[in-house]
Write an enzyme that holds these catalytic residues in place. Sequence first.
Site, mmCIF file in Angstrom:
data_model
loop_
_atom_site.group_PDB
_atom_site.id
_atom_site.type_symbol
_atom_site.label_atom_id
_atom_site.label_comp_id
_atom_site.label_asym_id
_atom_site.label_seq_id
_atom_site.Cartn_x
_atom_site.Cartn_y
_atom_site.Cartn_z
ATOM 1 N N TRP A 79 0.860 -1.192 0.000
ATOM 2 C CA TRP A 79 0.000 0.000 0.000
ATOM 3 C C TRP A 79 0.900 1.247 0.000
ATOM 4 O O TRP A 79 1.845 1.332 0.781
ATOM 5 C CB TRP A 79 -0.884 -0.037 1.249
ATOM 6 C CG TRP A 79 -1.801 1.140 1.409
ATOM 7 C CD1 TRP A 79 -2.614 1.692 0.462
ATOM 8 C CD2 TRP A 79 -2.006 1.896 2.607
ATOM 9 N NE1 TRP A 79 -3.312 2.741 0.994
ATOM 10 C CE2 TRP A 79 -2.957 2.892 2.311
ATOM 11 C CE3 TRP A 79 -1.474 1.832 3.899
ATOM 12 C CZ2 TRP A 79 -3.402 3.806 3.254
ATOM 13 C CZ3 TRP A 79 -1.912 2.742 4.842
ATOM 14 C CH2 TRP A 79 -2.874 3.720 4.515
ATOM 15 N N ASP A 116 -0.973 -5.554 9.301
ATOM 16 C CA ASP A 116 -1.934 -4.535 8.896
ATOM 17 C C ASP A 116 -3.204 -5.275 8.505
ATOM 18 O O ASP A 116 -3.231 -6.004 7.501
ATOM 19 C CB ASP A 116 -1.375 -3.734 7.701
ATOM 20 C CG ASP A 116 -2.311 -2.587 7.314
ATOM 21 O OD1 ASP A 116 -3.430 -2.523 7.848
ATOM 22 O OD2 ASP A 116 -1.904 -1.767 6.469
ATOM 23 N N LYS A 136 -13.312 -0.433 5.807
ATOM 24 C CA LYS A 136 -13.935 -1.244 4.747
ATOM 25 C C LYS A 136 -15.006 -2.174 5.322
ATOM 26 O O LYS A 136 -16.102 -2.247 4.793
ATOM 27 C CB LYS A 136 -12.896 -2.101 4.028
ATOM 28 C CG LYS A 136 -11.531 -1.493 3.890
ATOM 29 C CD LYS A 136 -11.438 -0.473 2.796
ATOM 30 C CE LYS A 136 -10.047 0.113 2.782
ATOM 31 N NZ LYS A 136 -9.768 1.022 1.746
HETATM 32 C C1 LMR Z 1 -6.707 2.270 -0.829
HETATM 33 O O1 LMR Z 1 -5.657 1.630 -0.870
HETATM 34 O O2 LMR Z 1 -7.285 2.684 -1.853
HETATM 35 C C2 LMR Z 1 -7.375 2.560 0.493
HETATM 36 O O3 LMR Z 1 -6.716 1.891 1.512
HETATM 37 C C3 LMR Z 1 -7.591 4.003 0.749
HETATM 38 C C4 LMR Z 1 -6.339 4.754 1.082
HETATM 39 O O4 LMR Z 1 -6.355 5.468 2.086
HETATM 40 O O5 LMR Z 1 -5.347 4.662 0.362
#
Ligand code: LMR
Length: 443
Positions: A172, A253, A289
């Site tokens: 992420w 996470d 989510k």
């Molecule tokens: C995403 O990866 O789209 C979500 O977790 C929202 C974010 O805050 O990035």
Amino acid sequence: MISEAADRRLNTISRHLIVTNEDEGSNGVISSSITSSGGDSVFANVVRAPEDPILGVTVAYNKDPSPVKLNLGVGAYRTEEGKPLVLNVVRKAEMLLVNDRSRVKEYLPIVGLADFNKLSAQLILGADSPAIRDNRVTTVQCLSGTGSLRVGGEFLAKHYYQRTIYIPNPTWGNHTKIFALAGLSVKTYRYYDPVTRGLNIQGLLEDLGSAPSGSIVLLHACAHNPTGVDPTVEQWEQIRRLIRSKKLLPFFDSAYQGFASGSLDGDAQSVRMFVGDGGECFIAQSYAKNMGLYGERVGALSIVCGSADVASRVESQLKLVIRPMYSNPPIHGPSIVATILKDRNLYNEWTLELKAMADRIITMRKQLFDALRARGTPGDWSHIIKQIGMFTFTGLNTKQVNFMTKEYHIYMTSDGRISMAGLSSRTVPHLADAIHAAVTTVV
Ligand code: LMR
């Protein structure tokens, strides 16, 4: 749409942040001159920052007047009608809260709402977890997953002897920045194999096997973001054995519990394997989510410690991290969660709504896969149905993504990730047409 140049600038900034934090004594802040360059402001030298690579996609989408535009960037659930969803069970809990005249808006304690913390630990670890029974777990309410990761990261930077955290490649987009600014040095371990579009278990084991003893390891509990590729139970067991034998410190996470398989217990399995062996670990939980509480910013950080005494001392130090950061957390979101988790009927209703969201995403995977097959789109698209959770890591490159945005008004992150939760039966054909055109016309 985010330009490649903007993306490159962001990468440069991320690299700078990591390097800065590796410097001894640095506080992780990019220094800037306060002298003016002839402008009429002391901030005249401030350089415009690029948009966030994920949230910036929505900014670009909002500016597009096209009626066929489609936002598959941010991971946020949409209904078949393309609308954001407030769960029924959340509305019910809110009604109960509003009608309860005994409720006040006083400050919460620094660690947050006690009921919420207790129930959150039970949700992820299991109500019968020996670690909870032995009081070895401290849980503090934080600002969703991001806030939980940040508080955990700052605690580690202050109190743990190893300052290096290994995060999967890719991961992420926010992970690097969160941990770098918390004061940790960020390194990556191999995770995804672009050839098989699956897990690179060999590379993962090699990289973690050669990490210095004590290093922190960031693991996605389930529904890996952005790849949608999770280890199998057997692979998790291999990873667990390696992590424990090398005395690495796992930091989970957990942003998608219940979203991957539709089962809250099933999606907590990886975490429970690690807690079941009696070892220590960190867990960041988000209710964005799985309860659709995105904007309420509800999350929790749990630290599973070796003993009750250590857990209570750790909690005392977490308070010193939180108090100067935001003093104490907000009250409304965790009250919704606690109301749902402690009432058997509401809890059951939640699990049904959660399963319906997970199932709709799985249906979208099938529909997109079938639509590409029907068009004879070159390539093997079976990863769309094999990957799990909110995202498909399509394998489309940045040029193809830019093409789809320009020609088809489809918005997604430049790494080729699409949020399956943003799709509907109505929009699948449009996306399939765009992918087909991208792979047949853009190399
Ligand atoms: C995403 O990866 O789209 C979500 O977790 C929202 C974010 O805050 O990035």
